[in-house]
Scaffold this motif. Structure first.
Motif, PDB file in Angstrom:
ATOM      1  N   ALA A  76    -123.986 -47.939  10.954  1.00 27.31           N
ATOM      2  CA  ALA A  76    -125.298 -48.233  11.534  1.00 27.31           C
ATOM      3  C   ALA A  76    -126.398 -47.464  10.831  1.00 27.31           C
ATOM      4  O   ALA A  76    -127.473 -47.999  10.568  1.00 27.31           O
ATOM      5  CB  ALA A  76    -125.290 -47.893  13.022  1.00 27.31           C
ATOM      6  N   ALA A  79    -127.340 -49.136   7.743  1.00 24.49           N
ATOM      7  CA  ALA A  79    -128.039 -50.396   7.977  1.00 24.49           C
ATOM      8  C   ALA A  79    -129.477 -50.162   8.447  1.00 24.49           C
ATOM      9  O   ALA A  79    -130.360 -50.986   8.181  1.00 24.49           O
ATOM     10  CB  ALA A  79    -127.283 -51.222   9.016  1.00 24.49           C
ATOM     11  N   LEU A  80    -129.717 -49.061   9.156  1.00 25.22           N
ATOM     12  CA  LEU A  80    -131.050 -48.791   9.700  1.00 25.22           C
ATOM     13  C   LEU A  80    -132.056 -48.379   8.626  1.00 25.22           C
ATOM     14  O   LEU A  80    -133.257 -48.583   8.793  1.00 25.22           O
ATOM     15  CB  LEU A  80    -130.965 -47.695  10.761  1.00 25.22           C
ATOM     16  N   LEU A  94    -130.138 -46.378  17.223  1.00 22.00           N
ATOM     17  CA  LEU A  94    -129.232 -47.295  17.892  1.00 22.00           C
ATOM     18  C   LEU A  94    -128.546 -46.615  19.066  1.00 22.00           C
ATOM     19  O   LEU A  94    -128.047 -45.489  18.944  1.00 22.00           O
ATOM     20  CB  LEU A  94    -128.169 -47.781  16.898  1.00 22.00           C
ATOM     21  N   LEU A 160    -129.130 -55.611  21.892  1.00 26.89           N
ATOM     22  CA  LEU A 160    -128.129 -56.233  21.022  1.00 26.89           C
ATOM     23  C   LEU A 160    -127.118 -56.951  21.912  1.00 26.89           C
ATOM     24  O   LEU A 160    -126.618 -56.374  22.881  1.00 26.89           O
ATOM     25  CB  LEU A 160    -127.404 -55.186  20.188  1.00 26.89           C
ATOM     26  N   LEU A 170    -131.335 -51.506  19.918  1.00 22.60           N
ATOM     27  CA  LEU A 170    -131.909 -51.031  18.664  1.00 22.60           C
ATOM     28  C   LEU A 170    -133.359 -50.639  18.927  1.00 22.60           C
ATOM     29  O   LEU A 170    -134.079 -51.359  19.613  1.00 22.60           O
ATOM     30  CB  LEU A 170    -131.860 -52.152  17.617  1.00 22.60           C
ATOM     31  N   PHE A 189    -133.169 -58.456  13.025  1.00 23.84           N
ATOM     32  CA  PHE A 189    -132.302 -57.421  12.475  1.00 23.84           C
ATOM     33  C   PHE A 189    -131.292 -56.979  13.525  1.00 23.84           C
ATOM     34  O   PHE A 189    -130.151 -56.640  13.189  1.00 23.84           O
ATOM     35  CB  PHE A 189    -133.137 -56.233  12.016  1.00 23.84           C
ATOM     36  N   GLY A 190    -131.710 -57.014  14.796  1.00 18.99           N
ATOM     37  CA  GLY A 190    -130.776 -56.678  15.863  1.00 18.99           C
ATOM     38  C   GLY A 190    -129.585 -57.604  15.893  1.00 18.99           C
ATOM     39  O   GLY A 190    -128.462 -57.180  16.183  1.00 18.99           O
ATOM     40  N   VAL A 193    -127.275 -56.344  13.210  1.00 18.35           N
ATOM     41  CA  VAL A 193    -126.582 -55.131  13.649  1.00 18.35           C
ATOM     42  C   VAL A 193    -125.512 -55.464  14.679  1.00 18.35           C
ATOM     43  O   VAL A 193    -124.433 -54.869  14.678  1.00 18.35           O
ATOM     44  CB  VAL A 193    -127.596 -54.117  14.218  1.00 18.35           C
ATOM     45  N   LEU A 196    -122.560 -56.576  12.861  1.00 21.33           N
ATOM     46  CA  LEU A 196    -121.924 -55.418  12.223  1.00 21.33           C
ATOM     47  C   LEU A 196    -121.099 -54.640  13.238  1.00 21.33           C
ATOM     48  O   LEU A 196    -119.953 -54.257  12.967  1.00 21.33           O
ATOM     49  CB  LEU A 196    -122.998 -54.532  11.605  1.00 21.33           C
ATOM     50  N   VAL A 197    -121.670 -54.393  14.420  1.00 21.20           N
ATOM     51  CA  VAL A 197    -120.975 -53.634  15.462  1.00 21.20           C
ATOM     52  C   VAL A 197    -119.718 -54.380  15.912  1.00 21.20           C
ATOM     53  O   VAL A 197    -118.642 -53.781  16.027  1.00 21.20           O
ATOM     54  CB  VAL A 197    -121.909 -53.386  16.660  1.00 21.20           C
TER      55      VAL A 197
END
Length: 220
Positions: A76, A79-80, A94, A160, A170, A189-190, A193, A196-197
């Motif tokens: 994360a 990515a941020l 996050l 998210l 986020l 973007f959320g 993410v 990704l999570v």
């Protein structure tokens, strides 16, 4: 490092990732070797959701921390960075749900001392509101004292969610007012993410199952 890895039940790689994410602090000897204060390991374990009983002078028992906490924090944080840079934001961070409660997991542009404070504190009002409404929540960082009381500008917190379930929140904080298109960028973007999570958690669960299978094959 080997002793800290054993105590926390983490590999050297994930231990380094925890340091990179600002979740764990190591001391350095003149020769450059890492040394970990047991109290720091205790704080990290408790922030990760464990409550080990460590007797003075005794070897700490491995805590049962969320298995995905450290890999997610490292992924994360990486990515941020581009999100914060693209929006010229002071910080981005996050909160992820663990046992139904949002916990500060990772951030970019947040100093280590503040990351530790956020990890130990309950989620601020903007995070709780975004999670409850599943809508972006614009907030005044100074009024909310988030991420710290001296914060200025404007912030936005976006929930998210993936496959109908909530994953976390986020947040982005900028010194200037955020434009509507920028808020939409945070929302979009959320979604990235969230993917990704979800993927990282699937990988962690798959690795756990493979380790269990390997343990069975090694059993006499």
């Amino acid at each position: 490092m080997s002793e800290a890895s054993r105590v926390l039940g983490l590999s050297r790689t994930t231990l380094l990732a925890a340091e990179e994410a600002g979740l764990l602090t190591a001391l350095r000897t003149p020769g450059g070797h890492r040394r970990y204060d047991p109290a720091e390991l205790r704080r990290y374990a408790e922030r990760a959701g464990a409550a080990p009983s460590w007797d003075d002078g005794a070897a700490p028992a491995p805590p049962q921390a969320p298995a995905d906490a450290v890999p997610l924090a490292a992924a994360a944080r990486a990515a941020l960075r581009p999100l914060a840079q693209a929006l010229e934001a002071d910080s981005a961070g996050l909160y992820l749900l663990h046992a139904g409660e949002p916990r500060f997991t990772a951030a970019f542009g947040v100093p280590r001392w503040l990351a530790e404070r956020l990890s130990a504190a309950p989620p601020p009002a903007p995070v709780a509101q975004a999670l409850g409404t599943r809508r972006p929540c614009l907030f005044d960082p100074a009024a909310a004292a988030f991420p710290e009381p001296r914060s200025t500008g404007q912030g936005v917190a976006a929930a998210l969610h993936r496959d109908g379930g909530a994953l976390g929140v986020l947040f982005v904080v900028s010194r200037r007012d955020l434009l509507v298109p920028e808020v939409r960028v945070v929302e979009a973007f959320g979604d990235v993410v969230a993917m990704l999570v979800a993927d990282e958690r699937r990988i962690v669960e798959l690795e756990r199952r493979l380790e269990a299978i390997a343990a069975l094959t090694r059993a006499p």
